[in-house]
Structures are given as structure tokens and as C-alpha cells.
Design a protein around this motif. Structure first.
Motif, PDB file in Angstrom:
ATOM      1  N   UNK A   5      -7.733  17.848  -9.043  1.00 49.41           N
ATOM      2  CA  UNK A   5      -9.167  17.577  -9.015  1.00 49.41           C
ATOM      3  C   UNK A   5      -9.591  17.069  -7.632  1.00 49.41           C
ATOM      4  N   UNK A   6     -10.735  17.555  -7.159  1.00 52.58           N
ATOM      5  CA  UNK A   6     -11.175  17.246  -5.800  1.00 52.58           C
ATOM      6  C   UNK A   6     -11.376  15.755  -5.567  1.00 52.58           C
ATOM      7  N   UNK A   7     -12.033  15.068  -6.497  1.00 54.53           N
ATOM      8  CA  UNK A   7     -12.286  13.637  -6.310  1.00 54.53           C
ATOM      9  C   UNK A   7     -10.984  12.856  -6.187  1.00 54.53           C
ATOM     10  N   UNK A   8      -9.989  13.229  -6.980  1.00 56.25           N
ATOM     11  CA  UNK A   8      -8.707  12.542  -6.918  1.00 56.25           C
ATOM     12  C   UNK A   8      -8.002  12.799  -5.588  1.00 56.25           C
ATOM     13  N   UNK A   9      -8.088  14.040  -5.118  1.00 54.39           N
ATOM     14  CA  UNK A   9      -7.488  14.334  -3.811  1.00 54.39           C
ATOM     15  C   UNK A   9      -8.165  13.532  -2.696  1.00 54.39           C
ATOM     16  N   UNK A  10      -9.488  13.420  -2.793  1.00 51.65           N
ATOM     17  CA  UNK A  10     -10.215  12.668  -1.764  1.00 51.65           C
ATOM     18  C   UNK A  10      -9.759  11.218  -1.726  1.00 51.65           C
ATOM     19  N   UNK A  11      -9.610  10.602  -2.894  1.00 51.37           N
ATOM     20  CA  UNK A  11      -9.163   9.204  -2.952  1.00 51.37           C
ATOM     21  C   UNK A  11      -7.735   9.063  -2.449  1.00 51.37           C
ATOM     22  N   UNK A  20      -8.444   1.827  -4.945  1.00 49.17           N
ATOM     23  CA  UNK A  20      -8.524   3.270  -5.182  1.00 49.17           C
ATOM     24  C   UNK A  20      -7.396   3.734  -6.102  1.00 49.17           C
ATOM     25  N   UNK A  21      -6.218   3.172  -5.899  1.00 47.56           N
ATOM     26  CA  UNK A  21      -5.104   3.514  -6.772  1.00 47.56           C
ATOM     27  C   UNK A  21      -5.359   3.109  -8.215  1.00 47.56           C
ATOM     28  N   UNK A  22      -5.981   1.966  -8.396  1.00 47.88           N
ATOM     29  CA  UNK A  22      -6.309   1.522  -9.753  1.00 47.88           C
ATOM     30  C   UNK A  22      -7.274   2.479 -10.424  1.00 47.88           C
ATOM     31  N   UNK A  23      -8.222   2.987  -9.661  1.00 52.22           N
ATOM     32  CA  UNK A  23      -9.162   3.979 -10.196  1.00 52.22           C
ATOM     33  C   UNK A  23      -8.426   5.270 -10.584  1.00 52.22           C
ATOM     34  N   UNK A  24      -7.529   5.701  -9.743  1.00 55.87           N
ATOM     35  CA  UNK A  24      -6.844   6.973  -9.981  1.00 55.87           C
ATOM     36  C   UNK A  24      -6.004   6.950 -11.255  1.00 55.87           C
ATOM     37  N   UNK A  25      -5.461   5.803 -11.610  1.00 56.18           N
ATOM     38  CA  UNK A  25      -4.597   5.734 -12.780  1.00 56.18           C
ATOM     39  C   UNK A  25      -5.362   5.488 -14.078  1.00 56.18           C
ATOM     40  N   UNK A  26      -6.674   5.359 -13.994  1.00 60.03           N
ATOM     41  CA  UNK A  26      -7.457   5.193 -15.214  1.00 60.03           C
ATOM     42  C   UNK A  26      -6.997   4.005 -16.030  1.00 60.03           C
ATOM     43  N   UNK A  39       2.919  10.464  -7.209  1.00 54.83           N
ATOM     44  CA  UNK A  39       3.736  11.022  -8.288  1.00 54.83           C
ATOM     45  C   UNK A  39       2.941  11.126  -9.587  1.00 54.83           C
ATOM     46  N   UNK A  40       2.190  10.082  -9.906  1.00 54.37           N
ATOM     47  CA  UNK A  40       1.450  10.028 -11.165  1.00 54.37           C
ATOM     48  C   UNK A  40       0.446  11.176 -11.272  1.00 54.37           C
ATOM     49  N   UNK A  41      -0.277  11.427 -10.188  1.00 55.01           N
ATOM     50  CA  UNK A  41      -1.312  12.459 -10.224  1.00 55.01           C
ATOM     51  C   UNK A  41      -0.724  13.864 -10.408  1.00 55.01           C
ATOM     52  N   UNK A  42       0.503  14.063 -10.002  1.00 56.00           N
ATOM     53  CA  UNK A  42       1.135  15.365 -10.205  1.00 56.00           C
ATOM     54  C   UNK A  42       1.743  15.497 -11.596  1.00 56.00           C
ATOM     55  N   UNK A  43       2.062  14.352 -12.233  1.00 56.88           N
ATOM     56  CA  UNK A  43       2.658  14.392 -13.566  1.00 56.88           C
ATOM     57  C   UNK A  43       1.607  14.390 -14.683  1.00 56.88           C
ATOM     58  N   UNK A  44       0.573  13.588 -14.519  1.00 52.04           N
ATOM     59  CA  UNK A  44      -0.419  13.370 -15.573  1.00 52.04           C
ATOM     60  C   UNK A  44      -1.407  14.543 -15.636  1.00 52.04           C
ATOM     61  N   UNK A  46       0.827  -1.210   0.000  1.00 49.84           N
ATOM     62  CA  UNK A  46       0.000   0.000   0.000  1.00 49.84           C
ATOM     63  C   UNK A  46       0.861   1.259   0.000  1.00 49.84           C
ATOM     64  N   UNK A  47       1.993   1.213   0.705  1.00 53.62           N
ATOM     65  CA  UNK A  47       2.925   2.334   0.663  1.00 53.62           C
ATOM     66  C   UNK A  47       3.393   2.595  -0.765  1.00 53.62           C
ATOM     67  N   UNK A  48       3.794   1.518  -1.453  1.00 50.89           N
ATOM     68  CA  UNK A  48       4.298   1.669  -2.807  1.00 50.89           C
ATOM     69  C   UNK A  48       3.244   2.197  -3.769  1.00 50.89           C
ATOM     70  N   UNK A  49       2.019   1.687  -3.646  1.00 53.29           N
ATOM     71  CA  UNK A  49       0.940   2.135  -4.518  1.00 53.29           C
ATOM     72  C   UNK A  49       0.612   3.598  -4.251  1.00 53.29           C
ATOM     73  N   UNK A  50       0.568   3.982  -2.987  1.00 59.80           N
ATOM     74  CA  UNK A  50       0.329   5.400  -2.675  1.00 59.80           C
ATOM     75  C   UNK A  50       1.431   6.270  -3.272  1.00 59.80           C
ATOM     76  N   UNK A  51       2.684   5.858  -3.087  1.00 60.26           N
ATOM     77  CA  UNK A  51       3.798   6.637  -3.617  1.00 60.26           C
ATOM     78  C   UNK A  51       3.689   6.784  -5.132  1.00 60.26           C
ATOM     79  N   UNK A  52       3.305   5.703  -5.808  1.00 54.29           N
ATOM     80  CA  UNK A  52       3.169   5.744  -7.264  1.00 54.29           C
ATOM     81  C   UNK A  52       2.043   6.690  -7.676  1.00 54.29           C
ATOM     82  N   UNK A  53       0.909   6.590  -6.995  1.00 55.13           N
ATOM     83  CA  UNK A  53      -0.232   7.450  -7.341  1.00 55.13           C
ATOM     84  C   UNK A  53       0.070   8.912  -7.037  1.00 55.13           C
TER      85      UNK A  53
END
Length: 455
Positions: A339-345, A394-400, A324-329, A315-322
Motif C-alpha cells: 500500500x502506498x501510504x505504508x510505503x511512504x511512512x 510512524x512505526x506504531x501507526x504502521x502496526x495498527x 518485516x511486519x509489513x511484508x508478512x501481514x 529507530x533501527x530496530x523499529x524500522x527493521x521490525x516494521x
């Protein structure tokens, strides 16, 4: 570019067509340049409540040493080996160099003579922080790759620990030093095709003969078994009807181990089916400390703590990946992190990681003090793996769409968590262990079945 649709079928050369359609895939960093793949592992961003403050300086040093190795040596190659379902044997020396195998077992080398010390709480009362040392390492390995963590845990927390807890002094001196250096790799064989959760009903038999024992039976889902040098085998003594333990060598006549194919999770782990056909085990390799299933439970109590820490690390690794990904994508002209929904997740994931970490830490402290119960270990394993399921989903959802690619870790972790959710006791079985402890009523068997067994 040739328009194949404009050519008559008989004008299309088969080789040309194959070369047209079978081009190698683009490197993910070229195909999708907007986000960094997991081969360059993201920095740790998940220690929001400063868990490091609860660790000793030695534990923090272990954490950083393991993290550096995993990010540098394992992250760049793990996706390829996971896809091929092959084990990267060349990384074993790198893991061995960390000197963490055994965890609670200290092996000292002086003047060329190996001296092994066993510091277990229920023997000497001096375990204190050694268990947490091991779990910090487990979490850091799992943060990058769950399969490597399972390989390490089967060897260290099951095979080595069984010999340390249940072996004779001669067996400890003979096997543990080499295992601590990963020169000898172990596996642990309890589960059978007909008996998973109901492990104490195993059918593999051990029959006493002159000078040793004859083992007959079958084991399934045994990690490391296709290449392990030592196999810890549990079998039913045909004289006493109790469960005993045995150390079986890799090339013992009558022993075969074949790889289980087509797994969707922990694909790097080489799980195997073991067949034992009149396998002779000398008396010196009978584990004298295993005389009932309760002795096996001593090992399971510790290994359940270890398995609880695997989902923490994942879970640590998945959070770390998400993170970084959410700030790059970027989408709709803004980073996904805006986006608010992404921050909430993302915040929900972060909260889960903090809670899971602290439950795991507290479980280690209870164990160190000699106060941990089987119910507490089972609750931790069940609850943490359940929360990890939520977190990684939740991480899977965030990465589309990229959430189904192993190149960005989350899809791989999503699949790898499923066997972890099940092994060392399914979620349901672990809740029943805790339920029995808090109510005093065992509910593992249906009432009618339990009644018939008393007749």
C-alpha cells in the motif's frame, strides 16, 4: 463449552468461573500467526546508505558481535522482563563477555597482572576511533532493547568514565578492571528530587571529618542504584560550596536505595531513590578530579553522545521490525507493504534513520579530533531523540492494533523513548545549551530570576 450466562448465579462455582476466565494467554505466534514476534528479531534492513563502509574492520566486528548476542540472548526474553519490570541478571555475564564495558578505557591482562591504560583525547591525543567503537555497541544494544542499553551506558559511560577521568591512579587501578568485566556494577547519582535540569543547584552535602567525609542528602531516578556495587555520588562541599564527587560502597551504613515503581518506559531499568543519612566515605574514595560542576560536565559531554546513539539504535530496530511486519501481514488481499501510504511512512522512517546515524557518526569524529563542543553534543541529543520520536510513532501507526503490543517491539520502544527523550538533558534544555553557544546569551533562567540572583 459451558454457557455461563444460562446458569443461575448461585449455581456457578467460584473456582470453576475463575478457571474459565483466567486461562493463560495464547503464545503470540499461535494467537497471531501472520507476523513474527520480536522474540525472533528481524534481520537488519536499515543500513540503506551503507554506513558500514564508514566503519573500520574492528568497528564492524564489534557491531556484529554485539548484534549476535542481543538477537540471540536478549530478544527472546526482553518482553517478559519489561512487562514484569524486573532486571534479567542472568544476561550480565553475556554482556560482560563482549568486552565492551568502558569503551574508551582499555584494560589489558598480562601474566596475571592487570595494567590499565586510559586513552582519552584531551590527555594523550590518541583516542581516534575508540569512542565510535563504543557508540556502535550502544546502538546495537538499543536496537534490541533500550533498557539493557541504559544499564550498560550508566555503568560504562557514566560510572566507569567518571573514575577514569576524575579518579586518582589508585582508584583507577582498584575499581576499573573489575568494572570492565562487569564483576562490579556502578551507578551515577547526580539528579535530586528538587533538581533535575538545574543539576548544579544540588543540595546533597559532603562535610569533612577526620579520615573522610559525611554525606547527607537524597538522589532520584538513579539507574542501577538498587543493585549497584559502587555509587558515584555528587555532593556540595560544605566548606568550599563547590560540587565534589565520591565513590560510595553498596553496603555503606546510612545508605538506602529503593526502586521507583510504576514507570511506563525503560521498565527493565531499576531506577531508584537514594537516601544518604550520615554516610561516611573515606578520603581514599573522594574523586580528586571533581572540584566543580564543570568537572562533572566533562563526563556529561561524553555521555550525551552515548544518549544520542540510543535513539539511533532504537529507530533501527523499529524500522527493521516494521519492514518485516509489513511484508508478512496481509489485509485486503495484499501485504501491507503493497500500500502506498505504508510505503511512504516506511521510507520516511528509513530516511530519518540514515540522517540520525550520520549525525551521530559526525559527532564522534568531531570529538575524536578534539573539536566537539557542548552545543554540538546537545544539538545531536535533542535532534536525534526528536527524530526518533517521529520514527517510532510512524512505526506504531504502521502496526495498527499490534502497535500497542510489546510482542512486536514498537509499543515497547514507543514507551522506552520517552525517558530517553528527557534524561541527559530534556529536549528544551539541550536546545538552550546550543542556543547559548551560537548566540553567546544564556537563557536558562527567566530574566527576573537572573536579576534577583545578582542582587
Amino acid at each position: 463449552m459451558t454457557d455461563l450466562s444460562s446458569l443461575r448465579q448461585d449455581e456457578v462455582d467460584e473456582n470453576a468461573r475463575s478457571s474459565y476466565f483466567n486461562l493463560p494467554a495464547l503464545d503470540v505466534s499461535v494467537a497471531f500467526p501472520q507476523a513474527t514476534p520480536v522474540s525472533q528479531f528481524p534481520p537488519c534492513a536499515s543500513d540503506y546508505y551503507q554506513f558500514d563502509d564508514l566503519l573500520t574492520s574492528e568497528e564492524r566486528a564489534i557491531r556484529m558481535k554485539v548484534r549476535e548476542c542481543m538477537e540471540k540472548d536478549i530478544a527472546p526474553i526482553m518482553t517478559k522482563y519489561w512487562e514484569k519490570a524486573e532486571f534479567p541478571f542472568h544476561v550480565v555475564p553475556k554482556i560482560a563477555a563482549l568486552h565492551i564495558a568502558g569503551g574508551t578505557i582499555k584494560v589489558l591482562y598480562t601474566s596475571g597482572i592487570v595494567v590499565t591504560f586510559f586513552c582519552f583525547l584531551w590527555v594523550m591525543g590518541v583516542l581516534v576511533t575508540l569512542l565510535l567503537h563504543l557508540q556502535v555497541a550502544v546502538a546495537e544494544i538499543a536496537r534490541v532493547d533500550a533498557s539493557c542499553c541504559t544499564f550498560f551506558s550508566v555503568h560504562s559511560c557514566l560510572a566507569m568514565l567518571t573514575i577514569a577521568l576524575c579518579g586518582s591512579e589508585a582508584q583507577k587501578q582498584k575499581y576499573l578492571p573489575s568494572m570492565a568485566q562487569l564483576n562490579t556494577v556502578g551507578c551515577w547519582a547526580l539528579t535530586e528530587p528538587d533538581y533535575g535540569s538545574d543539576a548544579s543547584s544540588l543540595r546533597t552535602t559532603a562535610t569533612k571529618v577526620e579520615g573522610g567525609w559525611i554525606l547527607e542528602g537524597q538522589k532520584r531516578w538513579i539507574g542501577n542504584s538498587t543493585f549497584a556495587d559502587l555509587l558515584i555520588i555528587f555532593a556540595r562541599n560544605t566548606t568550599t560550596n563547590h560540587i565534589n564527587g565520591y565513590i560510595v560502597k553498596k553496603n555503606a551504613p546510612g545508605l538506602t536505595a529503593t526502586k521507583i515503581e510504576n514507570k511506563i518506559g525503560l521498565r527493565i531499568v531499576q531506577n531508584g531513590d537514594i537516601l544518604l543519612k550520615k554516610v561516611f566515605v573515606p578520603d581514599e574514595d573522594r574523586l580528586t578530579g571533581v572540584n566543580s560542576f564543570q568537572d562533572t560536565n566533562k563526563v556529561l559531554a561524553v555521555s550525551r553522545i552515548m544518549v544520542a546513539w540510543q535513539p539511533v539504535g532504537m529507530s533501527m530496530g523499529v524500522y527493521d521490525m516494521c519492514h518485516r511486519y509489513l511484508k508478512e501481514r496481509k489485509q485486503f488481499g495484499a501485504p501491507l507493504a503493497a500500500f502506498q501510504l505504508n510505503q511512504q511512512k516506511l521510507v520516511q522512517m528509513l530516511g530519518n534513520v540514515q540522517a540520525m546515524t550520520l549525525v551521530g557518526w559526525r559527532l564522534c569524529k568531531l570529538y575524536d579530533k578534539g573539536n566537539m563542543t557542548h552545543g554540538q553534543a546537545s544539538l545531536a541529543k535533542a535532534w536525534i531523540s526528536s527524530k526518533a520520536r517521529e520514527t517510532i510513532s510512524l512505526g506504531r501507526e504502521l502496526l495498527g492494533g499490534n502497535g500497542v503490543l510489546a510482542d512486536f517491539l514498537v509499543a515497547k520502544a514507543f514507551c522506552d523513548l520517552e525517558p530517553i527523550y528527557t534524561y541527559e538533558g530534556t529536549y528544551d534544555i539541550n536546545t538552550l545549551v546550543t542556543g547559548r553557544e551560537i548566540t553567546g546569551i544564556a537563557s536558562f533562567k527567566p530574566a527576573s530570576s537572573a536579576h534577583r540572583s545578582r542582587l
